[in-house]
Write a protein that holds these residues in place. Sequence first.
Motif, mmCIF file in Angstrom:
data_model
loop_
_atom_site.group_PDB
_atom_site.id
_atom_site.type_symbol
_atom_site.label_atom_id
_atom_site.label_comp_id
_atom_site.label_asym_id
_atom_site.label_seq_id
_atom_site.Cartn_x
_atom_site.Cartn_y
_atom_site.Cartn_z
ATOM 1 N N LEU A 113 31.821 63.652 -20.597
ATOM 2 C CA LEU A 113 33.220 63.225 -20.654
ATOM 3 C C LEU A 113 33.389 62.004 -19.739
ATOM 4 C CD1 LEU A 113 35.035 66.671 -20.430
ATOM 5 C CD2 LEU A 113 34.771 65.211 -22.446
ATOM 6 N N PRO A 114 34.212 61.047 -20.128
ATOM 7 C CA PRO A 114 34.448 59.880 -19.264
ATOM 8 C C PRO A 114 35.151 60.298 -17.972
ATOM 9 C CG PRO A 114 35.311 59.506 -21.481
ATOM 10 C CD PRO A 114 34.919 60.939 -21.401
ATOM 11 N N SER A 115 34.792 59.652 -16.882
ATOM 12 C CA SER A 115 35.466 59.901 -15.609
ATOM 13 C C SER A 115 35.863 58.557 -14.995
ATOM 14 C CB SER A 115 34.558 60.686 -14.657
ATOM 15 O OG SER A 115 33.400 59.941 -14.359
ATOM 16 N N VAL A 116 36.942 58.576 -14.228
ATOM 17 C CA VAL A 116 37.449 57.361 -13.588
ATOM 18 C C VAL A 116 36.543 56.997 -12.424
ATOM 19 C CG1 VAL A 116 39.394 56.345 -12.320
ATOM 20 C CG2 VAL A 116 39.814 57.841 -14.275
ATOM 21 N N VAL A 117 36.183 55.732 -12.339
ATOM 22 C CA VAL A 117 35.343 55.225 -11.247
ATOM 23 C C VAL A 117 36.263 54.835 -10.098
ATOM 24 C CG1 VAL A 117 33.676 53.466 -10.563
ATOM 25 C CG2 VAL A 117 33.643 54.373 -12.894
ATOM 26 N N GLN A 118 36.148 55.541 -8.979
ATOM 27 C CA GLN A 118 37.025 55.277 -7.841
ATOM 28 C C GLN A 118 36.373 54.384 -6.794
ATOM 29 O OE1 GLN A 118 38.025 59.219 -6.545
ATOM 30 N NE2 GLN A 118 39.583 59.455 -8.128
ATOM 31 N N PHE A 119 35.070 54.236 -6.854
ATOM 32 C CA PHE A 119 34.343 53.455 -5.868
ATOM 33 C C PHE A 119 33.365 52.533 -6.570
ATOM 34 C CE2 PHE A 119 35.555 57.373 -3.774
ATOM 35 C CZ PHE A 119 36.134 56.900 -2.602
ATOM 36 N N GLY A 120 33.034 51.449 -5.924
ATOM 37 C CA GLY A 120 32.019 50.542 -6.427
ATOM 38 C C GLY A 120 32.602 49.354 -7.159
ATOM 39 N N VAL A 121 31.801 48.320 -7.230
ATOM 40 C CA VAL A 121 32.159 47.150 -8.024
ATOM 41 C C VAL A 121 31.489 47.307 -9.376
ATOM 42 C CG1 VAL A 121 32.579 45.609 -6.066
ATOM 43 C CG2 VAL A 121 30.272 45.816 -6.977
ATOM 44 N N PRO A 122 32.086 46.748 -10.425
ATOM 45 C CA PRO A 122 31.530 46.936 -11.764
ATOM 46 C C PRO A 122 30.068 46.493 -11.874
ATOM 47 C CG PRO A 122 33.732 46.018 -11.882
ATOM 48 C CD PRO A 122 33.341 46.007 -10.438
ATOM 49 N N GLN A 123 29.225 47.391 -12.339
ATOM 50 C CA GLN A 123 27.801 47.118 -12.493
ATOM 51 C C GLN A 123 27.567 46.046 -13.542
ATOM 52 O OE1 GLN A 123 25.336 48.675 -10.593
ATOM 53 N NE2 GLN A 123 27.145 49.357 -9.466
ATOM 54 N N GLY A 124 26.722 45.083 -13.221
ATOM 55 C CA GLY A 124 26.390 44.031 -14.158
ATOM 56 C C GLY A 124 27.477 42.986 -14.334
ATOM 57 N N SER A 125 28.519 43.067 -13.520
ATOM 58 C CA SER A 125 29.610 42.099 -13.648
ATOM 59 C C SER A 125 29.261 40.792 -12.945
ATOM 60 C CB SER A 125 30.898 42.668 -13.049
ATOM 61 O OG SER A 125 30.776 42.799 -11.646
ATOM 62 N N VAL A 126 29.946 39.736 -13.326
ATOM 63 C CA VAL A 126 29.768 38.443 -12.673
ATOM 64 C C VAL A 126 30.323 38.506 -11.254
ATOM 65 C CG1 VAL A 126 30.481 36.012 -12.740
ATOM 66 C CG2 VAL A 126 29.851 37.183 -14.855
ATOM 67 N N MET A 127 31.457 39.172 -11.083
ATOM 68 C CA MET A 127 32.158 39.166 -9.802
ATOM 69 C C MET A 127 31.695 40.241 -8.824
ATOM 70 S SD MET A 127 35.983 38.192 -10.855
ATOM 71 C CE MET A 127 36.320 38.024 -9.139
ATOM 72 N N GLY A 128 30.973 41.238 -9.286
ATOM 73 C CA GLY A 128 30.568 42.335 -8.426
ATOM 74 C C GLY A 128 29.915 41.903 -7.118
ATOM 75 N N PRO A 129 28.882 41.072 -7.165
ATOM 76 C CA PRO A 129 28.233 40.666 -5.916
ATOM 77 C C PRO A 129 29.169 39.912 -4.966
ATOM 78 C CG PRO A 129 26.801 40.212 -7.778
ATOM 79 C CD PRO A 129 28.136 40.615 -8.342
ATOM 80 N N PHE A 130 30.015 39.039 -5.506
ATOM 81 C CA PHE A 130 30.912 38.278 -4.637
ATOM 82 C C PHE A 130 31.996 39.179 -4.047
ATOM 83 C CE2 PHE A 130 34.085 34.828 -3.842
ATOM 84 C CZ PHE A 130 33.361 34.240 -2.827
ATOM 85 N N LEU A 131 32.489 40.146 -4.810
ATOM 86 C CA LEU A 131 33.453 41.104 -4.264
ATOM 87 C C LEU A 131 32.819 41.914 -3.139
ATOM 88 C CD1 LEU A 131 35.255 42.346 -7.497
ATOM 89 C CD2 LEU A 131 36.220 40.938 -5.659
ATOM 90 N N PHE A 132 31.538 42.244 -3.285
ATOM 91 C CA PHE A 132 30.842 42.957 -2.207
ATOM 92 C C PHE A 132 30.755 42.089 -0.955
ATOM 93 C CE2 PHE A 132 27.054 44.373 0.100
ATOM 94 C CZ PHE A 132 27.420 45.695 0.324
ATOM 95 N N VAL A 133 30.485 40.801 -1.124
ATOM 96 C CA VAL A 133 30.451 39.874 0.015
ATOM 97 C C VAL A 133 31.804 39.870 0.728
ATOM 98 C CG1 VAL A 133 30.377 37.409 0.616
ATOM 99 C CG2 VAL A 133 28.600 38.395 -0.836
ATOM 100 N N MET A 134 32.881 39.823 -0.024
ATOM 101 C CA MET A 134 34.211 39.818 0.577
ATOM 102 C C MET A 134 34.520 41.152 1.257
ATOM 103 S SD MET A 134 36.201 37.694 -2.376
ATOM 104 C CE MET A 134 37.749 37.558 -1.511
ATOM 105 N N TYR A 135 34.028 42.232 0.684
ATOM 106 C CA TYR A 135 34.233 43.575 1.242
ATOM 107 C C TYR A 135 33.540 43.707 2.602
ATOM 108 C CZ TYR A 135 34.259 48.739 1.236
ATOM 109 O OH TYR A 135 34.437 50.063 1.547
ATOM 110 N N THR A 136 32.390 43.075 2.747
ATOM 111 C CA THR A 136 31.586 43.225 3.968
ATOM 112 C C THR A 136 31.670 42.026 4.903
ATOM 113 O OG1 THR A 136 29.636 42.337 2.835
ATOM 114 C CG2 THR A 136 29.916 44.747 2.832
ATOM 115 N N ALA A 137 32.503 41.046 4.592
ATOM 116 C CA ALA A 137 32.541 39.791 5.359
ATOM 117 C C ALA A 137 32.841 39.990 6.839
ATOM 118 C CB ALA A 137 33.558 38.831 4.745
ATOM 119 N N ASP A 138 33.597 41.013 7.197
ATOM 120 C CA ASP A 138 33.943 41.190 8.612
ATOM 121 C C ASP A 138 32.798 41.744 9.449
ATOM 122 O OD1 ASP A 138 34.108 43.683 7.419
ATOM 123 O OD2 ASP A 138 35.784 44.339 8.654
#
Length: 148
Positions: A113-138
């Motif tokens: 059954l489908p479940s809602v993803v509450q954590f993580g950046v979209p796998q294989g997305s263009v923006m995922g790696p850059f969003l992770f950089v912004m998440y960890t920038a501090d």
Amino acid sequence: MSKLLESLVDRQLLDYLSVNKLLPDRQSAYRAIRSTKTAIASLLSDVLLALDAGDIAALALLNLSAAFNAVDHTILLHRLRIPFILNGIVLSWFHAYLDQRRQHVCHRGEHSLPSVVQFGVPQGSVMGPFLFVMYTADIVSIVERRGL
């Protein structure tokens, strides 16, 4: 179509952050004239300078292979709003981009059954790696404040 849209948003976001100098100086990913090689050269330089000054140098390495799956959407959206000064329609777009994503598992032709993803950046997305950089920038500023 979604990869094209992500690429456009990613490019505009990087331009905005670069022009406004909102990314940490030591952040090498997704920056002009920076790469893994420049990051390693900077690290080696820091270690050699510390040793030349008679200090002790230690290196801690982190395995972040599963870290993209641990990004808390609420914290990420807060970070986009506060240190990166994104608001209004831009912040709403990112909220919609992350909100209510669903996933399921397929094994031998059977689907869970489908479940809602509450954590993580979209796998294989263009923006995922850059969003992770912004998440960890501090992390960089935390390390620098501690004098490490």
